[in-house]
Write a protein that holds these residues in place. Structure first.
Motif, PDB file in Angstrom:
ATOM      1  N   ALA A  17     -20.353   9.804   0.594  1.00 17.93           N
ATOM      2  CA  ALA A  17     -19.129  10.192   1.290  1.00 17.93           C
ATOM      3  C   ALA A  17     -17.912   9.622   0.571  1.00 17.93           C
ATOM      4  CB  ALA A  17     -19.172   9.675   2.730  1.00 17.93           C
ATOM      5  N   PRO A  18     -16.766  10.300   0.647  1.00 23.03           N
ATOM      6  CA  PRO A  18     -15.552   9.739   0.041  1.00 23.03           C
ATOM      7  C   PRO A  18     -15.273   8.347   0.604  1.00 23.03           C
ATOM      8  CG  PRO A  18     -15.164  11.967   0.855  1.00 23.03           C
ATOM      9  CD  PRO A  18     -16.497  11.560   1.363  1.00 23.03           C
ATOM     10  N   LEU A  19     -14.794   7.481  -0.241  1.00 24.05           N
ATOM     11  CA  LEU A  19     -14.470   6.130   0.208  1.00 24.05           C
ATOM     12  C   LEU A  19     -13.128   5.719  -0.332  1.00 24.05           C
ATOM     13  CD1 LEU A  19     -16.342   3.340  -1.753  1.00 24.05           C
ATOM     14  CD2 LEU A  19     -16.181   5.671  -2.615  1.00 24.05           C
ATOM     15  N   LEU A  20     -12.528   4.751   0.341  1.00 20.24           N
ATOM     16  CA  LEU A  20     -11.249   4.220  -0.084  1.00 20.24           C
ATOM     17  C   LEU A  20     -11.472   3.088  -1.072  1.00 20.24           C
ATOM     18  CD1 LEU A  20      -9.364   4.240   3.333  1.00 20.24           C
ATOM     19  CD2 LEU A  20      -8.818   5.641   1.334  1.00 20.24           C
ATOM     20  N   VAL A  21     -10.729   3.126  -2.162  1.00 22.61           N
ATOM     21  CA  VAL A  21     -10.792   2.090  -3.190  1.00 22.61           C
ATOM     22  C   VAL A  21      -9.528   1.247  -3.099  1.00 22.61           C
ATOM     23  CG1 VAL A  21     -10.898   1.610  -5.659  1.00 22.61           C
ATOM     24  CG2 VAL A  21     -12.219   3.511  -4.700  1.00 22.61           C
ATOM     25  N   ASP A  22      -9.724  -0.057  -2.953  1.00 16.85           N
ATOM     26  CA  ASP A  22      -8.606  -1.001  -2.864  1.00 16.85           C
ATOM     27  C   ASP A  22      -8.119  -1.306  -4.274  1.00 16.85           C
ATOM     28  OD1 ASP A  22      -6.857  -3.063  -2.448  1.00 16.85           O
ATOM     29  OD2 ASP A  22      -8.218  -4.297  -1.258  1.00 16.85           O
ATOM     30  N   LEU A  23      -6.927  -0.801  -4.594  1.00 18.19           N
ATOM     31  CA  LEU A  23      -6.366  -0.989  -5.930  1.00 18.19           C
ATOM     32  C   LEU A  23      -5.553  -2.270  -6.056  1.00 18.19           C
ATOM     33  CD1 LEU A  23      -5.177   2.662  -6.598  1.00 18.19           C
ATOM     34  CD2 LEU A  23      -7.289   1.579  -7.384  1.00 18.19           C
ATOM     35  N   GLY A  24      -5.314  -2.954  -4.936  1.00 25.54           N
ATOM     36  CA  GLY A  24      -4.581  -4.205  -4.999  1.00 25.54           C
ATOM     37  C   GLY A  24      -3.388  -4.240  -4.065  1.00 25.54           C
ATOM     38  N   TRP A  25      -2.624  -5.281  -4.220  1.00 25.37           N
ATOM     39  CA  TRP A  25      -1.536  -5.618  -3.291  1.00 25.37           C
ATOM     40  C   TRP A  25      -0.185  -5.413  -3.961  1.00 25.37           C
ATOM     41  CZ3 TRP A  25       2.244  -9.375  -3.797  1.00 25.37           C
ATOM     42  CH2 TRP A  25       2.958  -9.715  -2.633  1.00 25.37           C
ATOM     43  N   LEU A  26       0.771  -4.907  -3.172  1.00 27.05           N
ATOM     44  CA  LEU A  26       2.153  -4.764  -3.624  1.00 27.05           C
ATOM     45  C   LEU A  26       3.083  -5.444  -2.631  1.00 27.05           C
ATOM     46  CD1 LEU A  26       2.628  -1.100  -4.925  1.00 27.05           C
ATOM     47  CD2 LEU A  26       2.866  -3.206  -6.225  1.00 27.05           C
ATOM     48  N   PRO A  27       4.119  -6.155  -3.115  1.00 24.65           N
ATOM     49  CA  PRO A  27       5.061  -6.783  -2.178  1.00 24.65           C
ATOM     50  C   PRO A  27       5.958  -5.743  -1.537  1.00 24.65           C
ATOM     51  CG  PRO A  27       5.808  -7.077  -4.430  1.00 24.65           C
ATOM     52  CD  PRO A  27       4.463  -6.422  -4.523  1.00 24.65           C
ATOM     53  N   LEU A  28       6.450  -6.093  -0.366  1.00 21.69           N
ATOM     54  CA  LEU A  28       7.420  -5.249   0.318  1.00 21.69           C
ATOM     55  C   LEU A  28       8.792  -5.898   0.226  1.00 21.69           C
ATOM     56  CD1 LEU A  28       5.894  -3.904   3.668  1.00 21.69           C
ATOM     57  CD2 LEU A  28       6.639  -2.598   1.683  1.00 21.69           C
ATOM     58  N   PRO A  29       9.807  -5.177  -0.248  1.00 20.16           N
ATOM     59  CA  PRO A  29      11.166  -5.731  -0.216  1.00 20.16           C
ATOM     60  C   PRO A  29      11.692  -5.770   1.206  1.00 20.16           C
ATOM     61  CG  PRO A  29      11.198  -3.472  -0.998  1.00 20.16           C
ATOM     62  CD  PRO A  29       9.757  -3.840  -0.843  1.00 20.16           C
ATOM     63  N   GLY A  30      12.870  -6.308   1.357  1.00 22.51           N
ATOM     64  CA  GLY A  30      13.450  -6.451   2.687  1.00 22.51           C
ATOM     65  C   GLY A  30      13.620  -5.136   3.421  1.00 22.51           C
ATOM     66  N   ASP A  31      13.913  -4.063   2.687  1.00 21.05           N
ATOM     67  CA  ASP A  31      14.085  -2.760   3.328  1.00 21.05           C
ATOM     68  C   ASP A  31      12.773  -2.002   3.459  1.00 21.05           C
ATOM     69  OD1 ASP A  31      13.591  -2.109   0.715  1.00 21.05           O
ATOM     70  OD2 ASP A  31      15.503  -1.098   0.357  1.00 21.05           O
ATOM     71  N   ARG A  32      11.657  -2.638   3.066  1.00 20.25           N
ATOM     72  CA  ARG A  32      10.305  -2.069   3.167  1.00 20.25           C
ATOM     73  C   ARG A  32      10.159  -0.782   2.346  1.00 20.25           C
ATOM     74  NH1 ARG A  32       6.712  -3.874   6.797  1.00 20.25           N
ATOM     75  NH2 ARG A  32       5.792  -1.803   7.038  1.00 20.25           N
ATOM     76  N   ARG A  33      10.940  -0.633   1.307  1.00 19.49           N
ATOM     77  CA  ARG A  33      10.796   0.518   0.427  1.00 19.49           C
ATOM     78  C   ARG A  33       9.904   0.158  -0.753  1.00 19.49           C
ATOM     79  NH1 ARG A  33      16.587   3.659  -0.356  1.00 19.49           N
ATOM     80  NH2 ARG A  33      16.912   4.256   1.836  1.00 19.49           N
ATOM     81  N   LEU A  34       8.972   1.033  -1.046  1.00 21.38           N
ATOM     82  CA  LEU A  34       8.080   0.842  -2.176  1.00 21.38           C
ATOM     83  C   LEU A  34       8.481   1.761  -3.321  1.00 21.38           C
ATOM     84  CD1 LEU A  34       4.554   0.584  -0.525  1.00 21.38           C
ATOM     85  CD2 LEU A  34       5.698  -1.178  -1.850  1.00 21.38           C
TER      86      LEU A  34
END
Length: 248
Positions: free
Chosen positions: A103-120
């Motif tokens: 079955a399809p699975l989710l792959v964790d590619l890692g972590w990204l920080p969130l700026p104050g405005d929560r825009r990536l």
């Protein structure tokens, strides 16, 4: 307040605190077992096919796996409320379809920080064939609140937990593997990542500490009840003695 009623209330509070302490002890033992299992798997690193461990009966297991497949051209899944080295951010996951029919699975590619405005920043697509390896693990705990997933203006899917009922529909698939693949940090690409299985939850030691606190509170209630009861009996005894000495 009658003495019996005071003891009834104290007994209820003591029972509640003891049950909470026992629950914390149980969680500590569960997480100790989880850590031991994951450490054994990581030490051995004997890969199993993705399909061999993708079934529901293995949903809470850990396995080291390796396989081929392709990343599907679906939106990125952003797991919210994730901390890394004291900073808040999201974990970036992509949907992967193994070639072996799992079955399809989710792959964790890692972590990204969130700026104050929560825009990536824009997240590059990863559609196409690829080889993956890493730790198959149960999804992170959803906590007390109901898991919610929603599509963002840029197309990404922001979710508070990976068991959100609406997540498969948002990704355009009928079902998802019950586990996610924590991608080996040695592989190129992705973001800041590790194979920590308890990155955003309490370690066993914290659960043990909370258990001690709950049992300590139960003991404090018991001691308080005993002191109040003894003082009440003493007062009643003195009142009775004074009453007997009064002239008639």
């Amino acid at each position: 307040m009658p003495l019996w009623l005071g003891w009834l209330l104290a007994g209820g509070v003591i029972a509640l605190f003891c049950s909470l302490g026992s629950w914390q002890l149980g969680r500590a033992k569960q997480k100790e077992a989880m850590l031991a299992d994951a450490q054994r798997i990581l030490a051995e690193r004997r890969p199993v096919p993705l399909i061999a461990r993708a079934q529901g009966e293995h949903a809470r297991d850990y396995s080291w796996t390796q396989g081929h497949g392709r990343y599907l051209p679906t939106p990125a899944v952003l797991l919210d409320n994730q901390n890394h080295q004291g900073r808040a951010g999201v974990r970036v996951l992509r949907l992967f379809q193994p070639d072996d029919g799992a079955a399809p699975l989710l792959v964790d590619l890692g972590w990204l920080p969130l700026p104050g405005d929560r825009r990536l920043p824009p997240l590059p697509e990863m559609a196409g064939p690829s080889e993956v390896r890493g730790l198959l693990a149960p999804p992170p705990s959803e906590g007390m609140a109901r898991a919610l997933a929603s599509r963002q203006p840029d197309g990404a899917i922001l979710t508070t937990a990976l068991d959100a009922p609406e997540l498969p529909a948002l990704l355009g698939v009928a079902t998802l593997s019950p586990r996610l693949l924590k991608l080996d940090p040695a592989l190129p690409g992705g973001y800041a990542r590790d194979l920590d299985i308890l990155p955003n939850t309490l370690p066993p030691q914290r659960h043990l500490g909370y258990a001690v606190q709950w049992f300590g509170l139960a003991l404090a209630v018991l001691i308080t009840a005993l002191v109040v009861s003894l003082r009440g009996r003493g007062k009643r005894g003195r009142d009775a003695a004074s009453h007997e000495k009064m002239p008639r």
